[in-house]
Design a protein around this motif. Structure first.
Motif, PDB file in Angstrom:
ATOM      1  N   THR A   1      -7.724  -2.470  -0.809  1.00  0.00           N
ATOM      2  CA  THR A   1      -7.273  -2.387   0.578  1.00  0.00           C
ATOM      3  C   THR A   1      -8.134  -3.308   1.438  1.00  0.00           C
ATOM      4  O   THR A   1      -9.197  -3.758   1.022  1.00  0.00           O
ATOM      5  CB  THR A   1      -7.377  -0.938   1.109  1.00  0.00           C
ATOM      6  OG1 THR A   1      -8.728  -0.510   1.002  1.00  0.00           O
ATOM      7  CG2 THR A   1      -6.473   0.004   0.303  1.00  0.00           C
TER       8      THR A   1
ATOM      9  N   PHE B   1       1.429   0.640  -6.361  1.00  0.00           N
ATOM     10  CA  PHE B   1       0.075   0.642  -5.806  1.00  0.00           C
ATOM     11  C   PHE B   1      -0.598   1.992  -6.076  1.00  0.00           C
ATOM     12  O   PHE B   1      -1.751   2.035  -6.517  1.00  0.00           O
ATOM     13  CB  PHE B   1       0.129   0.354  -4.299  1.00  0.00           C
ATOM     14  CG  PHE B   1      -1.206   0.057  -3.685  1.00  0.00           C
ATOM     15  CD1 PHE B   1      -1.762  -1.210  -3.760  1.00  0.00           C
ATOM     16  CD2 PHE B   1      -1.916   1.045  -3.021  1.00  0.00           C
ATOM     17  CE1 PHE B   1      -2.996  -1.496  -3.188  1.00  0.00           C
ATOM     18  CE2 PHE B   1      -3.145   0.781  -2.441  1.00  0.00           C
ATOM     19  CZ  PHE B   1      -3.693  -0.496  -2.528  1.00  0.00           C
TER      20      PHE B   1
ATOM     21  N   GLU C   1      -3.080  -4.879   1.512  1.00  0.00           N
ATOM     22  CA  GLU C   1      -3.304  -4.269   0.207  1.00  0.00           C
ATOM     23  C   GLU C   1      -2.833  -5.239  -0.870  1.00  0.00           C
ATOM     24  O   GLU C   1      -1.800  -5.892  -0.710  1.00  0.00           O
ATOM     25  CB  GLU C   1      -2.538  -2.949   0.055  1.00  0.00           C
ATOM     26  CG  GLU C   1      -2.917  -1.880   1.051  1.00  0.00           C
ATOM     27  CD  GLU C   1      -2.164  -1.988   2.364  1.00  0.00           C
ATOM     28  OE1 GLU C   1      -2.664  -1.478   3.369  1.00  0.00           O
ATOM     29  OE2 GLU C   1      -1.082  -2.603   2.396  1.00  0.00           O
TER      30      GLU C   1
ATOM     31  N   GLY D   1       0.792  -1.225   0.000  1.00  0.00           N
ATOM     32  CA  GLY D   1       0.000   0.000   0.000  1.00  0.00           C
ATOM     33  C   GLY D   1       0.822   1.271   0.000  1.00  0.00           C
ATOM     34  O   GLY D   1       0.319   2.336  -0.354  1.00  0.00           O
TER      35      GLY D   1
ATOM     36  N   GLN E   1      -3.907   2.880  -8.268  1.00  0.00           N
ATOM     37  CA  GLN E   1      -5.018   3.644  -7.681  1.00  0.00           C
ATOM     38  C   GLN E   1      -5.425   4.802  -8.582  1.00  0.00           C
ATOM     39  O   GLN E   1      -6.590   5.161  -8.650  1.00  0.00           O
ATOM     40  CB  GLN E   1      -4.622   4.216  -6.311  1.00  0.00           C
ATOM     41  CG  GLN E   1      -4.666   3.223  -5.185  1.00  0.00           C
ATOM     42  CD  GLN E   1      -4.278   3.863  -3.874  1.00  0.00           C
ATOM     43  OE1 GLN E   1      -3.281   4.596  -3.788  1.00  0.00           O
ATOM     44  NE2 GLN E   1      -5.047   3.575  -2.830  1.00  0.00           N
TER      45      GLN E   1
END
Length: 129
Positions: free
Chosen positions: A94, A57, A106, A52, A61
């Motif tokens: 998550t 990551f 995550e 995360g 996102q």
């Protein structure tokens, strides 16, 4: 099934792949990472110790496209490369059950849209899924 049986068999013998993502400024990032195949859903799950907090990551996102490559050499004499490239849609999730105890909660889940494989079960194969 998204993957052929030969592709699933090959992926089951490998532990490391390389995940390429693209940052919002267009800069490509490519990092080695572990992975897990979810054969039931036909997806690849990327996990890690602190996933995360990673750039990959955050890139996912923000909507990055991804490519994931797993490859090796079956032999060097004769030269026999083999591998699989998985292009697709990725989501950064998550609060997921970690793929392995000790990994963070995550994960990145990749749903293939194109699979290219070579050296696994005959001639090079490329297909949209």
């Amino acid at each position: 099934m998204t993957f052929t049986q030969a592709e699933l068999d090959y992926l089951a013998t490998q532990h490391i792949g390389r995940l390429a993502t693209v940052a919002p400024d267009g800069q490509v990032q490519n990092n080695p990472t572990n992975f897990f195949v979810d054969a039931d859903t036909g997806t690849i799950v990327i996990g890690g110790g602190a996933l995360g907090r990673s750039k990959k990551f955050r890139n996912v996102q923000r909507g990055s496209t991804v490519a994931f490559v797993v490859d090796d050499l079956a032999t060097v004499d004769p030269w026999a490369p083999r591998g699989i490239e998985i292009r697709g849609r990725a989501v950064a999730l998550t609060d997921q059950e970690p793929p392995v105890p000790g990994m963070s909660r995550e994960v990145i889940r990749i749903t293939p849209t194109r699979i290219v494989s070579w050296g696994l079960d005959g001639p090079r194969a490329s297909r949209a899924v």
